[in-house]
Structure formats: C-alpha cells, structure tokens
Design a protein around this motif. Structure first.
Motif, short mmCIF file in Angstrom:
data_model
loop_
_atom_site.label_atom_id
_atom_site.label_comp_id
_atom_site.label_asym_id
_atom_site.label_seq_id
_atom_site.Cartn_x
_atom_site.Cartn_y
_atom_site.Cartn_z
N ARG A 1 0.86 -1.18 0.00
CA ARG A 1 0.00 0.00 0.00
C ARG A 1 0.89 1.23 0.00
NH1 ARG A 1 -3.97 -1.98 4.96
NH2 ARG A 1 -4.44 -4.04 4.09
N THR A 2 0.39 2.33 -0.53
CA THR A 2 1.20 3.53 -0.67
C THR A 2 0.62 4.68 0.15
OG1 THR A 2 0.00 4.20 -2.67
CG2 THR A 2 1.99 2.87 -2.97
N TRP A 3 1.52 5.55 0.63
CA TRP A 3 1.15 6.78 1.32
C TRP A 3 2.01 7.91 0.76
CZ3 TRP A 3 0.96 2.08 3.64
CH2 TRP A 3 -0.17 1.79 4.44
N THR A 4 1.44 9.09 0.66
CA THR A 4 2.20 10.24 0.22
C THR A 4 2.92 10.88 1.41
OG1 THR A 4 0.26 11.67 0.51
CG2 THR A 4 0.64 10.72 -1.68
N LYS A 5 3.90 11.72 1.12
CA LYS A 5 4.64 12.40 2.17
C LYS A 5 3.70 13.15 3.10
CE LYS A 5 8.36 15.78 2.84
NZ LYS A 5 9.35 16.67 2.18
#
Length: 257
Positions: free
Chosen positions: A36-40
C-alpha cells in the motif's frame, strides 16, 4: 498479494536474519497482503487505532511519534526501507503511537491474525520474529542513553550515524546511504532538542566538514568524523546470534539429561 517471492517485503527482511526454506518463503508470501502507498506527510495510523498487524517498509521513510498535551511532539523512531514497523504493538489491541510518512512510502502489511499460523508452522520463522524484536529493543535502549546522557553534538551525530548504519544493513537497494530525508524539525523532535539548537549544531558540523544540509535532507560527508563526535559503538546494531535457528526443535530422548 505479492506476485512472487522476490517481490515480498517480509521474505526479504526475514532472509537478512536467517536462511529460509522454500516452505517458509511460501508461507510468508501467502500471508502477506499487497503493498500500500502513502504520500509524504500522510498519517499511516494514529495512536488509538486498532492494532491489526505490522508492516515492512518497501520504499520511503516513516517515523513513529506521540503528540503531547502541550502541543509538542516526541518522535520515537525513524524507520528506513527494509525495516519492520508495528511489532512493538503485537500484544496490544490498539496502537500506542502514531506513524507518519516522511516521504512518499510503500509498505507491505502483514495481518496480526496470520502470526498464529507462522508460530504453528515454522520454528525458524518464529525464532526470527523474536530476533527482530530483540534487535528493536536494543535500538530503543541505545536511544534512551542518547536522549539522557549525551550532549547535543553527540546526540545528533550518534542518531545520524545510526540511521546510516541501519540503511546499509536493511536495504541494499538504497543508492545513497549518506543522504537522509530528515528535516531539522524531525531531528529536534527525535532528540529532545529545540529547532534552534539543532540548527546551531548543524552549522558547527557544516563548518567542520562533517555534513551538508538542504531541502529537508542531510548529506553525511564524514561518517568517521561523526562517529568520533558521538563516541559511536555499533555493537547494538550487530545481527542477533542465530544459533537457536540451528538447534534441533525435536531433540531425541537420548540427548535429554
């Protein structure tokens, strides 16, 4: 689910501690959810959220923190690619700290409910989890010494050197182990210093040719020099002793006293 063993975050991390059988690799792969991805600056989880599992960091940097009543923040740890996050909360129903992405990040979840199957199926994997948590505890103990007994110069130098060493051990895919995406604010919150104090110490280190700063990055120019400032002893970062992984889990009766 990951498409292959070579792409698995958890398999890659466990193999840095012990040689895994094909059965162990396939078991981990079958239990790991897809990345899964998260932004800064995105919150990965908040204190009080359900503690439903742990994650392996595939890409990016994250940090654990606690918000205090006076509006300040204590950064508890900074995690680099290859690290596992969330194991400290294995025995708790809710998260005891919050987690934020310091850069765009990709993490692979491993649900807590799957650990029972790991414990029941593989002595090697069970022992590896204990070794990972033991090393995590050793880092925390050293962090207590850093916060409580070292000067500002020593604190900052020690923390930066430690992160660089951890990068080299956990993630060979990082191209530059000397460029750290850490702002002065994050470092101040991690070391219990004011932002002004961190800025002043950075200026001293830049003058001495030990590092450069800019664009929320720290570039380490002289690791040995920083180690000297910190009095750095990296024994707590050594791989845990793995003899227990070689022990026979089912000894014959003849070997018993």
């Amino acid at each position: 689910m990951s498409s292959g063993v070579g792409e698995s975050c958890i398999v890659r991390h466990f193999e840095s501690y012990a040689e895994l059988s094909e059965k162990d690799r396939r078991l981990l792969l079958s239990l790991e959810d897809g990345p899964r991805t998260w932004t800064k600056n995105a919150i990965i989880w908040s204190q009080g959220d359900e503690s439903d599992g742990f994650y392996t960091i595939r890409k990016g940097w994250v940090c654990a923190f606690r918000d205090l009543q006076d509006g300040t923040r204590q950064v508890l740890d900074v995690y680099v690619p290859g690290d596992i996050v969330g194991l400290r909360e294995f025995a708790f129903q809710t998260r005891i700290s919050s987690m934020i992405a310091l850069s765009d990040a990709e993490l692979c979840p491993f649900p807590k409910s799957h650990l029972a199957q790991v414990f029941a199926s593989s002595v090697t994997l069970c022992s590896t989890i204990f070794m990972i948590t033991a090393r995590d505890q050793a880092i925390l103990l050293e962090r207590l010494v850093n916060l409580g007994r070292r000067s500002a110069r020593e604190k900052l130098a020690h923390f930066l050197v430690e992160i660089s060493h951890r990068l080299q051990r956990t993630n060979a895919q990082v191209e530059n182990h000397l460029s750290l995406p850490l702002s002065q604010g994050v470092l101040a919150d991690a070391l219990g210093l004011s932002a002004v104090h961190v800025s002043r110490t950075f200026q001293e280190f830049r003058t001495e040719g030990l590092l450069e700063t800019g664009n929320s990055h720290v570039v380490l120019l002289d690791i040995e020099g920083l180690e000297t400032v910190a009095g750095f002893d990296g024994c707590y970062l050594e791989q845990p002793v793995s003899e227990l992984l070689l022990a026979d889990p089912h000894p014959s009766s003849a070997s018993l006293p």
